[in-house]
Design an enzyme around this catalytic site. Structure first.
Site, short mmCIF file in Angstrom:
data_model
loop_
_atom_site.label_atom_id
_atom_site.label_comp_id
_atom_site.label_asym_id
_atom_site.label_seq_id
_atom_site.Cartn_x
_atom_site.Cartn_y
_atom_site.Cartn_z
N ASP A 155 0.83 -1.20 0.00
CA ASP A 155 0.00 0.00 0.00
C ASP A 155 0.87 1.25 0.00
OD1 ASP A 155 0.70 -0.63 2.75
OD2 ASP A 155 -0.87 0.73 3.44
N GLU A 170 0.08 -1.05 5.91
CA GLU A 170 1.15 -0.42 6.68
C GLU A 170 0.97 1.09 6.77
OE1 GLU A 170 4.94 1.49 7.67
OE2 GLU A 170 3.79 1.73 5.84
#
Length: 186
Positions: free
Chosen positions: A75, A139
């Site tokens: 991400d 994250e």
């Protein structure tokens, strides 16, 4: 070919904070799982969490050797403000010796680099240790689903040591090893 693959991954707008990118998050996870499978990793899965999926795969071709779990995330942060980008954030652009795109250095760059290193080793002489790969999709939002995922998958994730590939280097000609991270402290 390596640069083309890297650009493919960078072109996926896997922004974990924005709900409209949920399909892109799934697409990034599937891209990574196909890459792991193509490298000869086994038991490759895109595993659901309460949020975005985790990609898992393993290469256990070194019987009796320790298991190294390599962690990464797919991400990225949002791209605002767009007017500060010289080129579109999800159209990877090479300028000089650098590639510019959202996630190029945090952390799709590191993920692609360790996958290519593992691929080269597996295809040539094999790995000296067993390797498990865990690549998460949250994250950038504090990994809210990762704790529960780890708790539910303790046996799958069992390893001798874990390597977090999410870090930087001081300069291009000086390899760096980060041996401690502060983590989120609110």
């Amino acid at each position: 070919q390596n640069l083309a693959e890297y650009k493919e991954l960078l072109a996926i707008p896997s922004i974990s904070t924005l709900s409209q990118h949920k399909p892109d998050m799934q697409r990034a996870a599937e891209w990574l799982s196909k890459k792991l499978s193509g490298m000869g990793f086994k038991n490759v899965e895109v595993l659901p969490t309460a949020g975005h999926p985790v990609v898992y795969g393993e290469w256990l071709g070194a019987p009796g050797k320790p298991i190294v779990l390599i962690y990464g995330h797919y991400d990225v942060q949002p791209v605002d403000p767009l007017n500060e980008w010289t080129s579109p954030p999800f159209e990877p652009t090479v300028r000089g010796d650098n590639i510019y795109a959202r996630g190029a250095s945090d952390m799709k760059g590191q993920v692609h680099a360790f996958l290519k290193a593992l691929e080269a080793l597996v295809k040539n002489e094999g790995l000296a240790v067993n390797v498990k790969v865990l690549i998460e999709g949250e994250e950038e939002i504090g990994s809210p689903s990762l704790g529960a995922f780890i708790e539910q998958n303790k046996s799958k994730l069992k390893c001798a040591v874990s390597l977090n590939a999410d870090s930087g280097i001081t300069r291009p000609d000086l390899p760096s090893i980060v041996y401690g991270l502060r983590g989120l402290a609110y």
